[in-house]
Design an enzyme around this catalytic site. Sequence first.
Site, short mmCIF file in Angstrom:
data_model
loop_
_atom_site.label_atom_id
_atom_site.label_comp_id
_atom_site.label_asym_id
_atom_site.label_seq_id
_atom_site.Cartn_x
_atom_site.Cartn_y
_atom_site.Cartn_z
N LYS A 53 -46.00 1.73 4.59
CA LYS A 53 -45.09 2.04 6.23
C LYS A 53 -44.27 3.15 5.44
O LYS A 53 -44.18 3.89 6.14
CB LYS A 53 -44.33 1.26 7.31
CG LYS A 53 -45.57 0.21 7.88
CD LYS A 53 -44.84 -0.80 8.85
CE LYS A 53 -45.89 -1.84 9.05
NZ LYS A 53 -45.45 -3.35 10.04
N GLN A 97 -40.35 -6.20 10.39
CA GLN A 97 -42.25 -7.31 10.31
C GLN A 97 -42.05 -8.38 10.69
O GLN A 97 -41.56 -9.20 10.99
CB GLN A 97 -42.06 -6.53 8.86
CG GLN A 97 -42.98 -6.97 8.15
CD GLN A 97 -44.28 -6.37 8.76
OE1 GLN A 97 -44.07 -4.58 9.05
NE2 GLN A 97 -46.12 -6.73 8.36
N ASP A 120 -42.74 -0.43 17.14
CA ASP A 120 -43.34 -1.25 17.48
C ASP A 120 -44.13 -2.01 19.23
O ASP A 120 -45.24 -2.40 18.97
CB ASP A 120 -42.97 -2.61 17.13
CG ASP A 120 -43.42 -3.60 16.09
OD1 ASP A 120 -44.83 -2.63 15.17
OD2 ASP A 120 -43.05 -4.41 15.37
N1 GUN Z 1 -47.22 -7.65 11.57
C1 GUN Z 1 -49.05 -7.86 11.78
N2 GUN Z 1 -49.03 -6.88 12.23
C2 GUN Z 1 -47.45 -6.29 13.19
C3 GUN Z 1 -47.57 -5.21 13.68
O1 GUN Z 1 -47.59 -4.98 14.70
N3 GUN Z 1 -46.15 -5.16 13.94
C4 GUN Z 1 -44.65 -5.81 12.97
N4 GUN Z 1 -43.94 -5.79 13.07
N5 GUN Z 1 -45.09 -7.11 12.25
C5 GUN Z 1 -47.03 -6.87 12.17
#
Ligand code: GUN
Length: 284
Positions: A53, A97, A120
Amino acid sequence: MSAELLDGEKVAGRMKMEVGDRVARLIASGRSVALGTILVGEDGPSERYVAMKHADCAEIGIESAHVHLGPSATQKEIIAAISTMNDDPAVASILVQLPLPEGINEEEVLLAVDPAKDADGLHPVNLGKLVMGAPGPLPCTPAGIVELLAAHKVPVEGKHVVVIGRGLTIGRPLALLLAMRRPGCNAAVTVVHTGVDDMASLVREGDVVVAAAGVAGLVTKEMIKPGAAVVGAGTSWEGKRLLSDVAEDVSDVAGWITPRIGGVGPMTRAMLLRNAVLAAERLP
Ligand code: GUN
């Protein structure tokens, strides 16, 4: 193999360029576009996802701020890190995350993020907006799946989509999104999960099947209606090898299918960039 590949790398690449143009405009007008990420613990895959990311952000000129807390970080420490980012005018959007280490109350952590900075789309206020059909950041993986299907002209509107899994990040918000009266959605949606007696017979009804269970090889070719679109969104790991919820030979019967790597993952990351820029554009 007969199925057409749902190429997330290609679609995400196009979207990244669009988002990059918006980033350039924001930067030219002196606005902050930084994404803040918070990672807790020592989960290898999560560390790799967050690193990707950051690399995506760097590619299109979005700065990123990162806080990595150890596995013994307390609820209070995690929320304090979020509050610091909430109050920092240089941070335009925030991502925590998931999953968080055992014992941490995920709901309370997600609630602590300023909904205006939610990259998110998982803050309860923004999930509520999704339920109401009000504009707001959409959860990244569901939004990415809808865009991926639309980019490949997979018929979804008026069709039957079966979503396998009811998790917070994919299944639950995806089912809501797909049922909405909006382009690329407007579908009949069935959600199946571990509590359902005969999952296979319901999955076989799907014109589009999205597997978001995190169980390797769960979807087999006998479960797929010939010509259906099959999206592998759930992942699990065997060491460092990424496994799909969709068995490889499903491509023999599907009309469209995501590759094991380069399908939903890049779309999720592109949608994160889109949410990050949206948050930056809306900052006062
Ligand atoms: N872990 C797995 N998928 C996601 C997501 O879409 N956002 C976040 N923050 N963590 C994740």
